[in-house]
Write a protein that holds these residues in place. Sequence first.
Motif, PDB file in Angstrom:
ATOM      1  N   ARG A   1       0.821  -1.213   0.000  1.00  0.00           N
ATOM      2  CA  ARG A   1       0.000   0.000   0.000  1.00  0.00           C
ATOM      3  C   ARG A   1       0.853   1.259   0.000  1.00  0.00           C
ATOM      4  NH1 ARG A   1      -5.472  -1.800   3.344  1.00  0.00           N
ATOM      5  NH2 ARG A   1      -5.626  -3.818   2.289  1.00  0.00           N
ATOM      6  N   SER A   2       1.935   1.263   0.762  1.00  0.00           N
ATOM      7  CA  SER A   2       2.812   2.442   0.737  1.00  0.00           C
ATOM      8  C   SER A   2       3.486   2.563  -0.625  1.00  0.00           C
ATOM      9  CB  SER A   2       3.858   2.367   1.852  1.00  0.00           C
ATOM     10  OG  SER A   2       4.843   1.386   1.573  1.00  0.00           O
TER      11      SER A   2
ATOM     12  N   LEU B   1       2.128   1.624  -3.535  1.00  0.00           N
ATOM     13  CA  LEU B   1       1.109   2.171  -4.432  1.00  0.00           C
ATOM     14  C   LEU B   1       0.960   3.676  -4.231  1.00  0.00           C
ATOM     15  CD1 LEU B   1      -1.596  -0.632  -4.192  1.00  0.00           C
ATOM     16  CD2 LEU B   1      -0.483   0.118  -6.297  1.00  0.00           C
ATOM     17  N   THR B   2       1.012   4.108  -2.964  1.00  0.00           N
ATOM     18  CA  THR B   2       0.905   5.542  -2.677  1.00  0.00           C
ATOM     19  C   THR B   2       2.074   6.289  -3.293  1.00  0.00           C
ATOM     20  OG1 THR B   2      -0.291   5.117  -0.620  1.00  0.00           O
ATOM     21  CG2 THR B   2       0.761   7.268  -0.848  1.00  0.00           C
TER      22      THR B   2
ATOM     23  N   HIS C   1       1.592   6.494  -7.166  1.00  0.00           N
ATOM     24  CA  HIS C   1       0.633   7.430  -7.757  1.00  0.00           C
ATOM     25  C   HIS C   1       1.011   8.889  -7.525  1.00  0.00           C
ATOM     26  CE1 HIS C   1      -1.710   8.859  -4.306  1.00  0.00           C
ATOM     27  NE2 HIS C   1      -2.072   7.645  -3.962  1.00  0.00           N
TER      28      HIS C   1
ATOM     29  N   ALA D   1      -6.420  -2.734  -1.523  1.00  0.00           N
ATOM     30  CA  ALA D   1      -5.101  -2.085  -1.506  1.00  0.00           C
ATOM     31  C   ALA D   1      -5.125  -0.787  -2.302  1.00  0.00           C
ATOM     32  CB  ALA D   1      -4.045  -3.037  -2.071  1.00  0.00           C
TER      33      ALA D   1
ATOM     34  N   SER E   1      -4.820   3.163  -0.769  1.00  0.00           N
ATOM     35  CA  SER E   1      -3.738   4.011  -1.257  1.00  0.00           C
ATOM     36  C   SER E   1      -4.248   5.302  -1.892  1.00  0.00           C
ATOM     37  CB  SER E   1      -2.898   3.232  -2.274  1.00  0.00           C
ATOM     38  OG  SER E   1      -2.440   2.012  -1.732  1.00  0.00           O
TER      39      SER E   1
ATOM     40  N   LYS F   1      -6.143   8.216 -10.230  1.00  0.00           N
ATOM     41  CA  LYS F   1      -5.727   9.086  -9.138  1.00  0.00           C
ATOM     42  C   LYS F   1      -6.774  10.174  -8.980  1.00  0.00           C
ATOM     43  CE  LYS F   1      -2.020  12.141  -7.578  1.00  0.00           C
ATOM     44  NZ  LYS F   1      -0.636  12.634  -7.825  1.00  0.00           N
TER      45      LYS F   1
END
Length: 260
Positions: free
Chosen positions: A130-131, A133-134, A137, A178, A182, A257
Amino acid sequence: MTREVIMLSPAAPVSMADEWYAIASPDHFWMEWRFRAIVHQLHKAGTLTPGTGGRFLEIGCGHGAFIQQLERDPAFITDGCDLNLYALQQIPPVKGNIYVYDIYKQEAEMLGKYVGVFLLDVIEHIDDDRSFLTAAHDHVQPGGLVVVNVPALQTLFSKYDTAAGHKRRYTRQSLRAALEASGLEPLHVGYWGLSLIPIALLRKLYLAFVPPEKVIERGFKPPAPIVNTLFKIWMKLEMAIFKAPPLGTSVLAVARKRAK
């Protein structure tokens, strides 16, 4: 066209077997199947049309097989980044830039630069998906796309996954969770490779008796060119019959996004 590797970060070990790159050519049936599944969903969603003047980024591009496939349409320009310098050095000349780049470093010149990013069979290698993916994006413009492909169904987890550096396999629900955690808006999350499930189960049983140093080759390389061709025919049949398979060996997601 260039294959110069631009160093934005130091090269570093990654959770991926280098021998995979020698097998996973753009012509490999699985690589072609994945590419067609991605293109199908993007066309279906009416998004990511070429010729709009934007650039795309493949994060974890490895040896650039997907970039080469995408460049079959000359309107696409896709940059690639990875931490594996060995893999990046295998990329032939392409239109986009190739970077050694750790996306957690958040280089200013890369942030908000792209209309879309691809994360193709990458996040299953990451402990904190998840971090990651953050961080990914953050490189996309508001309203841009994040395209993710991952291996599906934990039941299929085998010695191949371990040798390839996979931490987990996903379901449609776990991938959607997930993405949402994110800060992404899923537009499509679905399976592909339904007819490969029995093949993956047989592979799991077979690889239990294969020595570790042979697992990647025996688990991914077709035993003969004719087998690769037959699997491509199989691919076309499945994609013609099942537009939205209920299960599959992979999960593909297209997310947006959110605009701030």
